[in-house]
Design a protein around this motif. Structure first.
Motif, PDB file in Angstrom:
ATOM      1  N   ASP A  66       0.822  -1.206   0.000  1.00 32.51           N
ATOM      2  CA  ASP A  66       0.000   0.000   0.000  1.00 32.51           C
ATOM      3  C   ASP A  66       0.859   1.259   0.000  1.00 32.51           C
ATOM      4  N   VAL A  67       2.173   1.083   0.172  1.00 33.61           N
ATOM      5  CA  VAL A  67       3.103   2.211   0.153  1.00 33.61           C
ATOM      6  C   VAL A  67       4.177   1.919  -0.891  1.00 33.61           C
ATOM      7  N   ALA A  68       4.466   2.890  -1.738  1.00 32.81           N
ATOM      8  CA  ALA A  68       5.401   2.669  -2.838  1.00 32.81           C
ATOM      9  C   ALA A  68       6.848   2.655  -2.352  1.00 32.81           C
ATOM     10  N   PRO A  69       7.684   1.780  -2.923  1.00 34.14           N
ATOM     11  CA  PRO A  69       9.123   1.828  -2.643  1.00 34.14           C
ATOM     12  C   PRO A  69       9.718   3.114  -3.218  1.00 34.14           C
ATOM     13  N   TYR A  70      10.918   3.446  -2.789  1.00 36.86           N
ATOM     14  CA  TYR A  70      11.602   4.615  -3.331  1.00 36.86           C
ATOM     15  C   TYR A  70      13.104   4.358  -3.300  1.00 36.86           C
ATOM     16  N   VAL A  71      13.859   5.220  -3.971  1.00 32.40           N
ATOM     17  CA  VAL A  71      15.314   5.084  -4.027  1.00 32.40           C
ATOM     18  C   VAL A  71      15.954   6.177  -3.189  1.00 32.40           C
ATOM     19  N   LYS A  72      16.902   5.778  -2.349  1.00 32.45           N
ATOM     20  CA  LYS A  72      17.672   6.725  -1.545  1.00 32.45           C
ATOM     21  C   LYS A  72      19.144   6.345  -1.646  1.00 32.45           C
ATOM     22  N   ASP A  73      19.959   7.277  -2.107  1.00 32.17           N
ATOM     23  CA  ASP A  73      21.400   7.036  -2.263  1.00 32.17           C
ATOM     24  C   ASP A  73      21.660   5.749  -3.048  1.00 32.17           C
ATOM     25  N   ASP A  74      20.935   5.594  -4.161  1.00 30.34           N
ATOM     26  CA  ASP A  74      21.082   4.436  -5.054  1.00 30.34           C
ATOM     27  C   ASP A  74      20.683   3.116  -4.408  1.00 30.34           C
ATOM     28  N   ARG A  75      19.915   3.165  -3.340  1.00 30.92           N
ATOM     29  CA  ARG A  75      19.427   1.948  -2.697  1.00 30.92           C
ATOM     30  C   ARG A  75      17.905   1.953  -2.691  1.00 30.92           C
ATOM     31  N   THR A  76      17.320   0.814  -3.055  1.00 29.95           N
ATOM     32  CA  THR A  76      15.861   0.695  -3.076  1.00 29.95           C
ATOM     33  C   THR A  76      15.355   0.450  -1.661  1.00 29.95           C
ATOM     34  N   ALA A  83      20.798 -10.713   3.532  1.00 35.50           N
ATOM     35  CA  ALA A  83      21.045 -11.186   4.895  1.00 35.50           C
ATOM     36  C   ALA A  83      20.382 -12.537   5.138  1.00 35.50           C
ATOM     37  N   PHE A  84      19.296 -12.810   4.397  1.00 33.84           N
ATOM     38  CA  PHE A  84      18.615 -14.103   4.509  1.00 33.84           C
ATOM     39  C   PHE A  84      18.959 -15.033   3.346  1.00 33.84           C
ATOM     40  N   GLY A  85      20.066 -14.744   2.668  1.00 30.63           N
ATOM     41  CA  GLY A  85      20.570 -15.653   1.644  1.00 30.63           C
ATOM     42  C   GLY A  85      19.930 -15.527   0.283  1.00 30.63           C
ATOM     43  N   ALA A  86      19.138 -14.487   0.058  1.00 29.35           N
ATOM     44  CA  ALA A  86      18.492 -14.310  -1.241  1.00 29.35           C
ATOM     45  C   ALA A  86      19.413 -13.541  -2.190  1.00 29.35           C
ATOM     46  N   LYS A  87      19.117 -13.648  -3.476  1.00 33.73           N
ATOM     47  CA  LYS A  87      19.850 -12.915  -4.507  1.00 33.73           C
ATOM     48  C   LYS A  87      18.943 -11.813  -5.042  1.00 33.73           C
ATOM     49  N   VAL A  88      19.513 -10.641  -5.321  1.00 32.78           N
ATOM     50  CA  VAL A  88      18.728  -9.511  -5.812  1.00 32.78           C
ATOM     51  C   VAL A  88      19.312  -9.021  -7.131  1.00 32.78           C
ATOM     52  N   THR A  89      18.449  -8.837  -8.130  1.00 33.44           N
ATOM     53  CA  THR A  89      18.868  -8.250  -9.405  1.00 33.44           C
ATOM     54  C   THR A  89      18.030  -7.005  -9.669  1.00 33.44           C
ATOM     55  N   TRP A  90      18.545  -6.153 -10.553  1.00 26.51           N
ATOM     56  CA  TRP A  90      17.854  -4.897 -10.868  1.00 26.51           C
ATOM     57  C   TRP A  90      17.718  -4.764 -12.374  1.00 26.51           C
ATOM     58  N   ASP A  91      16.503  -4.506 -12.848  1.00 31.99           N
ATOM     59  CA  ASP A  91      16.238  -4.268 -14.265  1.00 31.99           C
ATOM     60  C   ASP A  91      16.009  -2.776 -14.448  1.00 31.99           C
ATOM     61  N   GLU A  92      16.946  -2.123 -15.119  1.00 25.14           N
ATOM     62  CA  GLU A  92      16.905  -0.669 -15.233  1.00 25.14           C
ATOM     63  C   GLU A  92      15.731  -0.192 -16.080  1.00 25.14           C
ATOM     64  N   ILE A  93      15.441  -0.890 -17.182  1.00 25.28           N
ATOM     65  CA  ILE A  93      14.387  -0.424 -18.085  1.00 25.28           C
ATOM     66  C   ILE A  93      13.016  -0.497 -17.416  1.00 25.28           C
ATOM     67  N   THR A  94      12.736  -1.614 -16.752  1.00 24.03           N
ATOM     68  CA  THR A  94      11.421  -1.773 -16.118  1.00 24.03           C
ATOM     69  C   THR A  94      11.405  -1.284 -14.677  1.00 24.03           C
ATOM     70  N   GLN A  95      12.564  -0.829 -14.174  1.00 25.53           N
ATOM     71  CA  GLN A  95      12.659  -0.347 -12.791  1.00 25.53           C
ATOM     72  C   GLN A  95      12.138  -1.408 -11.817  1.00 25.53           C
ATOM     73  N   THR A  96      12.647  -2.633 -11.996  1.00 26.22           N
ATOM     74  CA  THR A  96      12.175  -3.757 -11.200  1.00 26.22           C
ATOM     75  C   THR A  96      13.312  -4.390 -10.411  1.00 26.22           C
ATOM     76  N   ALA A  97      13.112  -4.516  -9.101  1.00 25.01           N
ATOM     77  CA  ALA A  97      14.035  -5.267  -8.250  1.00 25.01           C
ATOM     78  C   ALA A  97      13.469  -6.672  -8.088  1.00 25.01           C
ATOM     79  N   LYS A  98      14.286  -7.678  -8.409  1.00 26.43           N
ATOM     80  CA  LYS A  98      13.840  -9.068  -8.340  1.00 26.43           C
ATOM     81  C   LYS A  98      14.633  -9.801  -7.270  1.00 26.43           C
ATOM     82  N   VAL A  99      13.897 -10.379  -6.327  1.00 22.42           N
ATOM     83  CA  VAL A  99      14.496 -11.118  -5.219  1.00 22.42           C
ATOM     84  C   VAL A  99      14.267 -12.605  -5.467  1.00 22.42           C
ATOM     85  N   PHE A 100      15.356 -13.381  -5.427  1.00 22.27           N
ATOM     86  CA  PHE A 100      15.265 -14.825  -5.622  1.00 22.27           C
ATOM     87  C   PHE A 100      15.651 -15.498  -4.306  1.00 22.27           C
TER      88      PHE A 100
END
Length: 300
Positions: free
Chosen positions: A198-208, A280-297
């Motif tokens: 219900d609240v949108a993510p945002y970017v601060k200092d290049d961190r989502t 910290a919980f062992g997941a992998k994170v990727t970033w898609d610049e065109i779609t502005q999508t952070a993907k957590v595996f």
């Protein structure tokens, strides 16, 4: 002399194999876990969330020559791939999936300019993804979403259709259905499934930065708030990660860890850096610049 002949025959055999191979191809196995098949040369990506199939499927994608595909009823093929999904153990080819997978095609400014020459008003919205229906000799056009950053674009569509020919289509018909052009904004996916907040993510200092409870729940962690210390404990089974609002130091068990951006409270909601908490919980994170999508595996 005999060794020379053997070498020559081996070289010729390799040459025949290479000539017979498609220009671009990729393969991956999908089924239980979130899996991505990606080939930049083909401009194609398949994103399969967990459990898209009850049985493991070997997915192969081969580039098709779009220049040889004749336009059908005002539909132009920008690029195409032939996809097969096979269960090798049982020897059958899948025609449908238990859950939808996401088909993704990319396009560039050359494709955009070509589209603009045919329709200056709606060049991007006329892109969509479809698959070929051999019985109808026509393309089945899928509801598609278009992302465009001014120089590169992405088109996404979800489908439970499995094996077949998929293509990035562009229609110049006046009554063509217009795909939705996605407005700017950050998307978060966990195991390739979009998560709602219900609240949108945002970017601060290049961190989502994401709402704490949203990402914690999707990682399977419990949130404990210790107000006297402004401390947040994230607990999953025997793992515990402790964060402090306004501090870049964190702890996993007794081990100190450090973040680039501290957790913070915005409009009475606590936000945390997505990559730090996920990793910290062992997941992998990727970033898609065109779609502005952070993907957590989670299972990587």
């Amino acid at each position: 002399m005999r060794n020379v002949r053997v070498i020559i025959l081996a070289v010729l055999s390799l040459a025949i194999i290479l000539v017979s191979m498609p220009a671009w191809a990729a393969n991956v196995t999908i089924g239980q876990y979130a899996t991505v098949l990606n080939n930049d040369e083909m401009g194609f990506r398949l994103e399969a969330p967990p459990n898209v199939s009850d049985k493991p499927l070997l997915v192969k994608a081969e580039a098709a020559d779009s220049s040889k595909i004749v336009p059908v009823d005002g539909i132009y093929v920008t690029r195409a791939v032939q996809v097969s999904m096979v269960n090798n153990a049982a020897g059958w080819t899948a025609s449908s999936l238990a859950k939808p997978a996401r088909m993704v095609f990319t396009f560039n400014d050359i494709d955009y300019q070509r589209a603009s020459n045919m329709d200056a008003g709606q060049p991007v919205g006329r892109f969509r993804i479809g698959y070929w229906d051999e019985s109808k000799k026509d393309w089945v056009q899928l509801p598609s979403h278009v992302f465009w950053n001014g120089s590169n674009g992405v088109v996404e569509a979800e489908t439970d259709h499995a094996s077949g020919r998929y293509a990035l289509l562009w229609s110049y018909k006046e009554d063509a259905q217009i795909s939705s052009v996605v407005p700017e904004g950050i998307r978060i996916m966990v195991d390739l499934v979009p998560i709602k907040s219900d609240v949108a993510p945002y970017v601060k200092d290049d961190r989502t930065m994401v709402p704490l409870r949203v990402i914690a729940e999707n990682l399977g962690a419990r949130v404990d708030w210790i107000g006297s210390e402004n401390r947040i404990d994230l607990v999953r089974n025997l793992e515990k990660v402790s964060l402090w609002v306004g501090k870049t130091e964190a702890k996993k068990g007794q081990q100190s860890m450090f973040m680039d951006v501290a957790p913070e409270v915005v409009n009475e909601r606590t936000f945390v850096p997505l990559r730090f908490v996920s990793e910290a919980f062992g997941a992998k994170v990727t970033w898609d610049e065109i779609t502005q999508t952070a993907k957590v595996f989670k299972n990587q």
